[in-house]
Design a protein around this motif. Structure first.
Motif, PDB file in Angstrom:
ATOM      1  N   ILE A  60       0.866  -1.190   0.027  1.00 29.46           N
ATOM      2  CA  ILE A  60       0.299  -0.010  -0.026  1.00 29.46           C
ATOM      3  C   ILE A  60       1.152   1.224   0.008  1.00 29.46           C
ATOM      4  N   ASP A  61       0.969   2.102  -1.078  1.00 32.26           N
ATOM      5  CA  ASP A  61       1.853   3.230  -1.218  1.00 32.26           C
ATOM      6  C   ASP A  61       0.811   4.416  -0.776  1.00 32.26           C
ATOM      7  N   ARG A  62       1.489   5.684  -0.725  1.00 35.45           N
ATOM      8  CA  ARG A  62       0.630   6.761  -0.224  1.00 35.45           C
ATOM      9  C   ARG A  62      -0.525   7.240  -1.169  1.00 35.45           C
ATOM     10  N   THR A  63      -0.596   6.711  -2.408  1.00 35.17           N
ATOM     11  CA  THR A  63      -1.456   6.887  -3.577  1.00 35.17           C
ATOM     12  C   THR A  63      -2.713   6.064  -2.964  1.00 35.17           C
ATOM     13  N   GLU A  64      -2.581   4.948  -2.380  1.00 34.26           N
ATOM     14  CA  GLU A  64      -3.577   4.138  -2.067  1.00 34.26           C
ATOM     15  C   GLU A  64      -4.083   4.134  -0.627  1.00 34.26           C
ATOM     16  N   PRO A  66      -6.201   5.846   2.274  1.00 32.72           N
ATOM     17  CA  PRO A  66      -7.517   6.213   2.337  1.00 32.72           C
ATOM     18  C   PRO A  66      -7.715   7.780   2.406  1.00 32.72           C
ATOM     19  N   ARG A  67      -6.649   8.410   2.904  1.00 33.51           N
ATOM     20  CA  ARG A  67      -6.650   9.865   3.099  1.00 33.51           C
ATOM     21  C   ARG A  67      -5.209  10.036   3.300  1.00 33.51           C
ATOM     22  N   ASN A  68      -4.746  11.431   3.140  1.00 29.26           N
ATOM     23  CA  ASN A  68      -3.318  11.730   3.136  1.00 29.26           C
ATOM     24  C   ASN A  68      -2.813  11.849   4.625  1.00 29.26           C
ATOM     25  N   ASN A  69      -3.701  12.017   5.760  1.00 23.72           N
ATOM     26  CA  ASN A  69      -3.406  11.787   7.168  1.00 23.72           C
ATOM     27  C   ASN A  69      -3.560  10.575   7.605  1.00 23.72           C
ATOM     28  N   SER A  70      -3.798   9.567   6.865  1.00 23.20           N
ATOM     29  CA  SER A  70      -4.205   8.161   7.502  1.00 23.20           C
ATOM     30  C   SER A  70      -3.161   7.787   8.750  1.00 23.20           C
ATOM     31  N   ARG A  71      -3.853   7.083   9.433  1.00 22.50           N
ATOM     32  CA  ARG A  71      -3.125   6.494  10.529  1.00 22.50           C
ATOM     33  C   ARG A  71      -2.447   5.305  10.306  1.00 22.50           C
ATOM     34  N   LEU A  72      -2.790   4.849   9.024  1.00 23.92           N
ATOM     35  CA  LEU A  72      -1.859   3.539   8.426  1.00 23.92           C
ATOM     36  C   LEU A  72      -0.562   3.992   8.233  1.00 23.92           C
ATOM     37  N   VAL A  73       0.006   5.107   8.057  1.00 24.56           N
ATOM     38  CA  VAL A  73       1.369   5.628   7.682  1.00 24.56           C
ATOM     39  C   VAL A  73       2.216   5.150   9.053  1.00 24.56           C
ATOM     40  N   VAL A 129       8.773   4.221  21.378  1.00 25.36           N
ATOM     41  CA  VAL A 129       7.348   3.787  21.231  1.00 25.36           C
ATOM     42  C   VAL A 129       7.003   4.466  19.892  1.00 25.36           C
ATOM     43  N   ILE A 130       6.124   3.557  19.444  1.00 25.47           N
ATOM     44  CA  ILE A 130       5.339   3.652  18.180  1.00 25.47           C
ATOM     45  C   ILE A 130       4.241   4.631  18.338  1.00 25.47           C
ATOM     46  N   PRO A 131       3.791   5.599  17.693  1.00 22.60           N
ATOM     47  CA  PRO A 131       2.964   6.158  17.864  1.00 22.60           C
ATOM     48  C   PRO A 131       1.380   5.346  17.660  1.00 22.60           C
ATOM     49  N   VAL A 132       0.354   5.583  18.409  1.00 16.87           N
ATOM     50  CA  VAL A 132      -0.879   4.981  18.181  1.00 16.87           C
ATOM     51  C   VAL A 132      -1.446   5.285  16.758  1.00 16.87           C
ATOM     52  N   PRO A 133      -1.762   4.123  16.190  1.00 12.41           N
ATOM     53  CA  PRO A 133      -2.546   4.218  14.813  1.00 12.41           C
ATOM     54  C   PRO A 133      -3.951   4.796  14.749  1.00 12.41           C
TER      55      PRO A 133
END
Length: 133
Positions: A60-64, A66-73, A129-133
């Motif tokens: 899944i790249d940035r173009t895929e 759901p939104r630019n500020n996705s928690r998936l990052v 610590v990894i930020p909470v998605p």
């Protein structure tokens, strides 16, 4: 004719009763409790990954997103701008494990709501610590 009279005497049919009960529950803001197993959650997340991976290239790249500020990052561990199936699976299962407050392999609606009110960051192997998605 006799059947129609018998049905009329019984009142609302079961579908009408169910719809009325659903309407009353929704009006009261009631959400029925739920329980999700780790296995079921993993399967849902695998399907979600394949839905997001629109071009089917296994990432899944940035173009895929759901939104630019996705928690998936936050799932992109190596910060290369792509989330692999492994990163996605491990990240979402770690999220599930943080929600599983009593560590029984299931997340109830109560645990999920408690986690939403007070999310816990994920520990990393280095102790940061990894930020909470």
């Amino acid at each position: 004719m006799a059947v129609a009279l018998m049905l009329a005497a019984c009142g609302k049919d079961p579908e009408q009763k169910m719809a009325q009960a659903d309407h009353q529950a929704a009006a009261a803001g009631f959400t029925p409790p739920s329980v999700t197993s780790r296995l079921d959650f993993g399967g849902m997340m695998e399907r979600r990954f394949h839905t997001l991976d629109r071009d089917g290239d296994g990432v899944i790249d940035r173009t895929e997103m759901p939104r630019n500020n996705s928690r998936l990052v936050a799932l992109d561990r190596n910060r290369d701008g792509k989330i692999t199936a492994t990163e996605f699976s491990e990240g979402t299962l770690a999220w599930f494990d943080r929600m599983d407050l009593n560590r029984d392999g299931t997340v109830t609606s109560e645990e999920r709501e408690t986690y939403r009110r007070n999310p816990q960051p994920a520990p990393t192997p280095t102790g940061s610590v990894i930020p909470v998605p």
